[in-house]
Scaffold this motif. Structure first.
Motif, PDB file in Angstrom:
ATOM      1  N   SER A 283       0.832  -1.206   0.000  1.00 34.80           N
ATOM      2  CA  SER A 283       0.000   0.000   0.000  1.00 34.80           C
ATOM      3  C   SER A 283       0.868   1.259   0.000  1.00 34.80           C
ATOM      4  N   LEU A 284       1.913   1.243   0.807  1.00 35.44           N
ATOM      5  CA  LEU A 284       2.787   2.413   0.908  1.00 35.44           C
ATOM      6  C   LEU A 284       3.476   2.697  -0.423  1.00 35.44           C
ATOM      7  N   ILE A 285       3.974   1.654  -1.069  1.00 38.50           N
ATOM      8  CA  ILE A 285       4.613   1.827  -2.383  1.00 38.50           C
ATOM      9  C   ILE A 285       3.596   2.375  -3.383  1.00 38.50           C
ATOM     10  N   GLY A 286       2.399   1.796  -3.389  1.00 34.69           N
ATOM     11  CA  GLY A 286       1.377   2.211  -4.339  1.00 34.69           C
ATOM     12  C   GLY A 286       0.973   3.664  -4.188  1.00 34.69           C
ATOM     13  N   VAL A 287       0.806   4.138  -2.950  1.00 41.03           N
ATOM     14  CA  VAL A 287       0.315   5.502  -2.751  1.00 41.03           C
ATOM     15  C   VAL A 287       1.367   6.526  -3.158  1.00 41.03           C
ATOM     16  N   PHE A 288       2.649   6.183  -3.035  1.00 37.03           N
ATOM     17  CA  PHE A 288       3.694   7.116  -3.473  1.00 37.03           C
ATOM     18  C   PHE A 288       3.865   7.080  -4.993  1.00 37.03           C
ATOM     19  N   GLY A 300      -2.374   4.768 -12.924  1.00 32.23           N
ATOM     20  CA  GLY A 300      -3.099   3.498 -12.961  1.00 32.23           C
ATOM     21  C   GLY A 300      -2.363   2.410 -12.196  1.00 32.23           C
ATOM     22  N   ALA A 301      -1.023   2.335 -12.388  1.00 35.12           N
ATOM     23  CA  ALA A 301      -0.219   1.328 -11.680  1.00 35.12           C
ATOM     24  C   ALA A 301      -0.203   1.592 -10.179  1.00 35.12           C
ATOM     25  N   GLY A 302      -0.078   2.875  -9.797  1.00 39.42           N
ATOM     26  CA  GLY A 302      -0.080   3.213  -8.377  1.00 39.42           C
ATOM     27  C   GLY A 302      -1.400   2.874  -7.717  1.00 39.42           C
ATOM     28  N   ASN A 303      -2.495   3.188  -8.407  1.00 42.69           N
ATOM     29  CA  ASN A 303      -3.823   2.856  -7.863  1.00 42.69           C
ATOM     30  C   ASN A 303      -4.007   1.348  -7.716  1.00 42.69           C
ATOM     31  N   LEU A 304      -3.530   0.590  -8.712  1.00 45.25           N
ATOM     32  CA  LEU A 304      -3.666  -0.866  -8.639  1.00 45.25           C
ATOM     33  C   LEU A 304      -2.849  -1.431  -7.480  1.00 45.25           C
ATOM     34  N   LEU A 305      -1.615  -0.977  -7.317  1.00 45.04           N
ATOM     35  CA  LEU A 305      -0.775  -1.438  -6.206  1.00 45.04           C
ATOM     36  C   LEU A 305      -1.392  -1.061  -4.862  1.00 45.04           C
ATOM     37  N   LEU A 306      -1.893   0.165  -4.782  1.00 46.46           N
ATOM     38  CA  LEU A 306      -2.518   0.612  -3.538  1.00 46.46           C
ATOM     39  C   LEU A 306      -3.710  -0.270  -3.191  1.00 46.46           C
ATOM     40  N   GLY A 307      -4.540  -0.570  -4.176  1.00 44.06           N
ATOM     41  CA  GLY A 307      -5.693  -1.426  -3.933  1.00 44.06           C
ATOM     42  C   GLY A 307      -5.302  -2.833  -3.542  1.00 44.06           C
TER      43      GLY A 307
END
Length: 389
Positions: A283-288, A300-307
């Motif tokens: 989640s932390l990686i995705g939100v950054f 799109g990639a950040g949102n997918l990782l965050l989810g």
């Protein structure tokens, strides 16, 4: 209690409430324009909704166990239906703030009952069923973007999605009432369990549950801070179209859906406390990534990782707490919702407040900050669970 009708009602209800929660963020640009809402008022709307969630968590945690759950659920769905109808008829934003509190109270009480019922009915497979229950919530959030896009083909009017959702919720209320009456006939001669009022004090004093509340705070700040503000951030801040912004948000909700489906499977290979840290780190990686890579594919990639990291974290956290003290299920659910709602309130309002003095692209940094809080709280909670193992 017959498990099938209650499970259908809870899973369907979580799906509809998931859709409802995301509708506020998706429809916000159109609602704000139509009702003349500033960014500060928009932030206050989300904050008041989360205040209602907190009040509902307190009331549900203490008093829900004094009533029969199915008739109470039928009544709550009916009330939510009426509130949504009133929202769809508004012509000014002032009453919207009042109704947001009321919808939050009702929705939060439904959550408390749902968590408690599923945890009790499926004690032998609690992690899986809690995950599936929250999967239905995420499925609702995932469907919300496409739901709005489809209805906008009929009429570009923010009131239409709310009215359609109210109609479906009315149908669910009727089914719940019928199921409750059928169940009452079956168990009418059975001895009734004593009803009691639960207390928060003894539970929240335990360090493990204090860390759970802090984790829920970070979770709410990230999940609904992103859900409430992302479409406005992408559309008004970065310059994507409304449809592109909704599709990018769907990457986040898709990750949430996948995460809640697969996390029980991952428990075959990872302990609970290790899986919590793995998901918090993702989640932390995705939100950054979401914030520092403002391209279409980067977001799109950040949102997918965050989810993917965030989705299974809440049911995983709450299921672990229920394993520690299942008798106080409504209180544990209430504490989790209070923490979650406080995080929503802080993130949503502070983003709106900051956006009054700086561009929304700057104010959106509130969400990565929430991701850091989430990670540190997850670390503390995982250590506590490891000690209790």
């Amino acid at each position: 209690m017959s498990r099938a009708p209650a499970t259908i009602v809870i899973f369907s209800g979580f799906f509809l409430i998931g859709k409802l929660f995301l509708l506020w963020g998706i429809l916000l640009p159109d609602i704000a324009e139509n009702l003349n809402m500033t960014e500060l008022v928009s932030g206050a709307l989300f904050s008041l909704f989360s205040v209602g969630m907190m009040l509902g968590a307190i009331l549900g945690g203490k008093y829900a166990s004094r009533f029969e759950y199915m008739p109470l659920l039928a009544s709550l769905f009916s009330v939510n239906t009426l509130l949504l109808v009133f929202v769809s008829l508004l012509s000014s934003w002032q009453w919207f703030l009042v109704l947001a509190v009321a919808i939050g109270v009702v929705s939060s009480t439904i959550f408390t009952i749902g968590h408690t019922l599923i945890a009790r009915m499926y004690a032998e497979k609690r992690f899986t069923m809690m995950g599936l229950m929250d999967f239905m919530f995420s499925l609702g959030t995932f469907a919300a973007s496409f739901f709005v896009t489809l209805l906008y083909l009929v009429e570009h009017n923010w009131r239409l999605p709310i009215q359609v959702l109210a109609g479906v919720m009315a149908v669910l209320s009727c089914y719940t009432y019928i199921a409750a009456r059928s169940q009452a006939k079956i168990v009418s001669d059975a001895p009734k369990a004593a009803k009691k009022t639960l207390t928060f004090g003894v539970i929240i004093k335990q360090p493990v549950f204090m860390f759970m509340a802090l984790l829920a705070f970070g979770y709410g700040a990230v999940e609904f801070g992103n859900a409430n503000w992302f479409v406005s951030y992408a559309q008004n801040g970065i310059g994507f179209t409304g449809e592109q912004s909704r599709n990018l948000l769907a990457c986040f909700t898709a990750g949430m859906v996948i995460s809640r489906l697969i996390f029980p499977f991952l428990l075959r290979f990872l302990s609970v406390h290790r899986l919590i840290m793995f998901m918090a780190t993702t989640s932390l990686i995705g939100v950054f990534v979401l914030k520092i890579m403002p391209s279409f594919y980067g977001i799109g990639a950040g949102n997918l990782l965050l989810g993917l990291g965030l989705g299974g974290l809440f049911p995983l956290m709450l299921s672990a707490a229920m394993n520690i003290d299942s008798d106080n299920g409504p209180v544990l659910s209430g504490i989790a919702i209070i923490g979650n709602s406080t995080g929503v309130q802080v993130a949503s309002f502070s983003t709106g407040l900051w956006a009054n003095f700086a561009p929304l692209t700057t104010a959106f940094w509130v969400i990565p900050i929430g991701g850091c809080v989430l990670w540190f709280a997850s670390y503390g909670y995982s250590r506590m669970l490891k000690q209790r193992r």
